[in-house]
Design a protein around this motif. Structure first.
Motif, PDB file in Angstrom:
ATOM      1  N   VAL A  54       0.852  -1.186   0.000  1.00 15.86           N
ATOM      2  CA  VAL A  54       0.000   0.000   0.000  1.00 15.86           C
ATOM      3  C   VAL A  54       0.890   1.239   0.000  1.00 15.86           C
ATOM      4  CG1 VAL A  54      -1.761   1.273   1.289  1.00 15.86           C
ATOM      5  CG2 VAL A  54      -1.802  -1.222   1.254  1.00 15.86           C
ATOM      6  N   THR A  55       0.595   2.173  -0.889  1.00 15.94           N
ATOM      7  CA  THR A  55       1.392   3.397  -0.972  1.00 15.94           C
ATOM      8  C   THR A  55       1.094   4.311   0.207  1.00 15.94           C
ATOM      9  OG1 THR A  55       1.382   3.300  -3.386  1.00 15.94           O
ATOM     10  CG2 THR A  55       1.921   5.415  -2.389  1.00 15.94           C
ATOM     11  N   PRO A  56       2.125   4.666   1.004  1.00 12.96           N
ATOM     12  CA  PRO A  56       1.900   5.603   2.111  1.00 12.96           C
ATOM     13  C   PRO A  56       1.580   6.996   1.570  1.00 12.96           C
ATOM     14  CG  PRO A  56       4.154   4.733   2.138  1.00 12.96           C
ATOM     15  CD  PRO A  56       3.485   4.208   0.923  1.00 12.96           C
ATOM     16  N   ARG A  57       0.866   7.781   2.349  1.00 11.76           N
ATOM     17  CA  ARG A  57       0.512   9.144   1.936  1.00 11.76           C
ATOM     18  C   ARG A  57       1.550  10.126   2.451  1.00 11.76           C
ATOM     19  NH1 ARG A  57      -2.174  10.980  -1.834  1.00 11.76           N
ATOM     20  NH2 ARG A  57      -2.826  12.778  -0.687  1.00 11.76           N
ATOM     21  N   TYR A  58       2.210  10.780   1.525  1.00  8.23           N
ATOM     22  CA  TYR A  58       3.122  11.876   1.825  1.00  8.23           C
ATOM     23  C   TYR A  58       2.658  13.074   1.016  1.00  8.23           C
ATOM     24  CZ  TYR A  58       6.561   8.552   3.718  1.00  8.23           C
ATOM     25  OH  TYR A  58       7.208   7.597   4.474  1.00  8.23           O
ATOM     26  N   ASP A  59       2.841  14.264   1.567  1.00  8.99           N
ATOM     27  CA  ASP A  59       2.590  15.460   0.779  1.00  8.99           C
ATOM     28  C   ASP A  59       3.659  15.544  -0.305  1.00  8.99           C
ATOM     29  OD1 ASP A  59       0.434  16.253   2.332  1.00  8.99           O
ATOM     30  OD2 ASP A  59       1.710  17.378   3.723  1.00  8.99           O
ATOM     31  N   MET A  60       3.286  16.121  -1.440  1.00 13.87           N
ATOM     32  CA  MET A  60       4.268  16.326  -2.511  1.00 13.87           C
ATOM     33  C   MET A  60       5.079  17.585  -2.219  1.00 13.87           C
ATOM     34  SD  MET A  60       2.397  15.455  -6.094  1.00 13.87           S
ATOM     35  CE  MET A  60       1.171  16.708  -5.914  1.00 13.87           C
ATOM     36  N   ALA A  61       6.273  17.625  -2.776  1.00  8.34           N
ATOM     37  CA  ALA A  61       7.076  18.847  -2.694  1.00  8.34           C
ATOM     38  C   ALA A  61       6.402  19.907  -3.558  1.00  8.34           C
ATOM     39  CB  ALA A  61       8.496  18.583  -3.194  1.00  8.34           C
ATOM     40  N   SER A  62       6.555  21.137  -3.170  1.00  9.14           N
ATOM     41  CA  SER A  62       5.929  22.227  -3.921  1.00  9.14           C
ATOM     42  C   SER A  62       6.590  22.349  -5.297  1.00  9.14           C
ATOM     43  CB  SER A  62       6.020  23.527  -3.131  1.00  9.14           C
ATOM     44  OG  SER A  62       6.897  24.412  -3.700  1.00  9.14           O
ATOM     45  N   GLU A  63       5.814  22.802  -6.252  1.00 16.02           N
ATOM     46  CA  GLU A  63       6.355  22.935  -7.596  1.00 16.02           C
ATOM     47  C   GLU A  63       7.354  24.058  -7.683  1.00 16.02           C
ATOM     48  OE1 GLU A  63       2.707  25.366  -9.492  1.00 16.02           O
ATOM     49  OE2 GLU A  63       2.388  23.240  -9.221  1.00 16.02           O
TER      50      GLU A  63
END
Length: 92
Positions: free
Chosen positions: A83-92
Motif C-alpha cells: 500500500v502506498t503511504p501518503r506523503y505530501d508532494m514537494a511544492s512545484e
C-alpha cells in the motif's frame, strides 16, 4: 531501474500498469555558489505523474530527520510494501 509506484500520484484517468522506470542519474548541486540554494537534477527514461515531486518530498523528509534514509529502500520494495503511504508532494 525500479518500480516507482510509491513515488508517484495515481492518475485514475490513465490505466498505467507498468510503474518501472530507469533513472540514469540524479544529483544535488549547489547553485551559483549561493549558500543553502541547491537544485536537484534527475535524468531518466520516463517519469510517472508527479514522480519527481514525490521523490523530492521524501528527500526533504530524510534531510530534515523526519524519515530515516532507509525509507527509500522500503518504498522501492513493492513486494513488501503493498500500500502506498501518503506523503505530501514537494511544492512545484
Amino acid at each position: 531501474t525500479h518500480d516507482f509506484r510509491h513515488f508517484c500520484r495515481k492518475d485514475p484517468s490513465k490505466n498505467i500498469q507498468n510503474f518501472e522506470r530507469t533513472i540514469y542519474s540524479a544529483s544535488i548541486n549547489q547553485v551559483d555558489d549561493r549558500e543553502n540554494f541547491f537544485e536537484f537534477e534527475i535524468h531518466g527514461s520516463a517519469f510517472l505523474y508527479h514522480q519527481v515531486r514525490c521523490i523530492m518530498a521524501i528527500l526533504f523528509l530524510v534531510g530534515s530527520g523526519k524519515e530515516p534514509p532507509e525509507v527509500i529502500d522500503i518504498l522501492l520494495d513493492v513486494e513488501k510494501l503493498t500500500v502506498t503511504p501518503r506523503y505530501d508532494m514537494a511544492s512545484e
